[in-house]
Design a protein around this motif. Structure first.
Motif, short mmCIF file in Angstrom:
data_model
loop_
_atom_site.label_atom_id
_atom_site.label_comp_id
_atom_site.label_asym_id
_atom_site.label_seq_id
_atom_site.Cartn_x
_atom_site.Cartn_y
_atom_site.Cartn_z
N GLU A 159 2.66 3.47 1.95
CA GLU A 159 1.35 3.27 2.59
C GLU A 159 0.07 3.25 2.09
O GLU A 159 -0.84 2.58 2.20
CB GLU A 159 1.63 4.01 3.91
CG GLU A 159 2.65 3.45 4.73
CD GLU A 159 4.07 4.15 4.44
OE1 GLU A 159 5.00 3.70 4.77
OE2 GLU A 159 4.08 5.03 3.47
N LEU A 160 0.17 4.45 1.15
CA LEU A 160 -1.29 4.88 0.56
C LEU A 160 -1.64 3.82 -0.52
O LEU A 160 -2.80 3.29 -0.49
CB LEU A 160 -0.92 6.33 -0.34
CG LEU A 160 -2.00 6.69 -1.10
CD1 LEU A 160 -3.42 6.85 -0.24
CD2 LEU A 160 -1.61 8.03 -2.01
N GLU A 161 -0.59 3.24 -1.20
CA GLU A 161 -0.70 2.18 -2.21
C GLU A 161 -1.04 1.05 -1.64
O GLU A 161 -1.89 0.28 -2.15
CB GLU A 161 0.61 2.01 -3.06
CG GLU A 161 0.93 3.39 -3.93
CD GLU A 161 2.27 3.31 -4.61
OE1 GLU A 161 3.00 2.27 -4.67
OE2 GLU A 161 2.62 4.32 -5.36
N THR A 162 -0.51 0.47 -0.74
CA THR A 162 -0.74 -0.84 0.33
C THR A 162 -2.27 -0.63 0.57
O THR A 162 -3.10 -1.62 0.37
CB THR A 162 0.13 -1.04 1.33
OG1 THR A 162 1.59 -1.02 0.86
CG2 THR A 162 -0.25 -2.07 2.02
N LEU A 163 -2.71 0.52 1.27
CA LEU A 163 -4.07 0.58 1.48
C LEU A 163 -4.86 0.52 0.37
O LEU A 163 -5.96 -0.07 0.34
CB LEU A 163 -4.27 1.85 2.45
CG LEU A 163 -5.66 2.02 3.20
CD1 LEU A 163 -5.96 0.57 3.88
CD2 LEU A 163 -5.89 3.19 3.68
N ALA A 164 -4.76 1.28 -0.67
CA ALA A 164 -5.62 1.42 -1.99
C ALA A 164 -5.79 -0.04 -2.51
O ALA A 164 -6.77 -0.56 -2.95
CB ALA A 164 -4.67 2.32 -3.00
N ALA A 165 -4.58 -0.96 -2.36
CA ALA A 165 -4.71 -2.28 -2.94
C ALA A 165 -5.80 -3.10 -2.07
O ALA A 165 -6.44 -4.40 -2.84
CB ALA A 165 -3.55 -3.06 -2.71
N THR A 166 -6.36 -2.66 -0.93
CA THR A 166 -7.15 -3.60 -0.17
C THR A 166 -8.71 -3.08 -0.58
O THR A 166 -9.46 -3.34 0.26
CB THR A 166 -6.78 -3.44 1.22
OG1 THR A 166 -7.11 -2.16 1.78
CG2 THR A 166 -5.73 -3.85 1.54
N ALA A 167 -8.79 -2.22 -1.33
CA ALA A 167 -9.95 -1.19 -1.67
C ALA A 167 -11.24 -2.44 -2.15
O ALA A 167 -12.24 -2.17 -2.24
CB ALA A 167 -9.88 -0.22 -2.66
N ASP A 168 -10.64 -3.35 -2.59
CA ASP A 168 -11.62 -4.51 -3.13
C ASP A 168 -12.39 -5.19 -2.19
O ASP A 168 -12.79 -6.39 -2.27
CB ASP A 168 -11.01 -5.45 -4.26
CG ASP A 168 -9.96 -6.23 -3.57
OD1 ASP A 168 -9.62 -6.04 -2.35
OD2 ASP A 168 -9.16 -7.04 -4.42
#
Length: 174
Positions: A159-168
């Motif tokens: 979940e952390l990695e998935t959200l981080a991937a949207t940081a752009d």
């Protein structure tokens, strides 16, 4: 903080290089106490980097008795947007079971409270598991009050990695 000799001769001090194995031992003991014996991923190397690296962001006060670390208070600095002042978040407080009742937990928290006052920090905060009645009673005896209206939230793993991937900017707010 200068080392303090406690009434029974134990020493309260800030952690220093070489303390990592004793700190990690108590982290593992805390995990067992909190019913998560296999959850600790921390290592002595990670503690060295975190506590004594070029820009430490986590700090530890310890109680040492007979050359052994028997209590720890691991903490970091927080910031309150409402007060405009820093505070301390007590991540972990743990005293070896065989050493409890000697006032070490109280001494560790009192040292952090003194640090808050000295630095004009507005608060000292922590969480406690809702089933941990002995700790809750101890904290109440110190004058701590529960913040029942607040619920801790956490992101980890996928979940952390998935959200981080949207940081752009690819994600949308709810």
């Amino acid at each position: 903080m200068s080392p303090t000799t406690l009434p029974d001769g134990a020493t309260l001090r800030t952690a220093r290089p070489g303390d990592e194995p004793g700190i990690l031992h108590l982290i593992h003991a805390l995990a067992v106490y909190e019913r998560e014996p296999d959850a600790v991923e921390n290592t002595t190397d990670a503690l060295t980097r975190s506590l004594f690296g070029p820009d430490p962001q986590v700090f530890t006060h310890i109680v040492e008795r007979g050359g052994e670390i028997v209590g720890i208070a691991m903490w970091f600095v927080t910031y309150s947007t409402w007060t405009g002042r820093h505070g301390i978040w007590l991540e972990d407080l743990f005293v070896d079971e065989a050493q409890r009742g000697r006032g070490y937990g109280r001494a560790l928290i009192a040292a952090l409270a003194a640090l808050c006052v000295e630095r004009d920090y507005s608060r000292l905060e922590w969480t406690v598991l809702d089933w941990n009645a002995p700790s809750i009673a101890f904290y109440r005896s110190l004058g701590a009050i529960p913040m029942d209206e607040w619920t801790t939230q956490r992101l980890t793993g996928t979940e952390l990695e998935t959200l981080a991937a949207t940081a752009d900017g690819g994600g949308r707010d709810v």
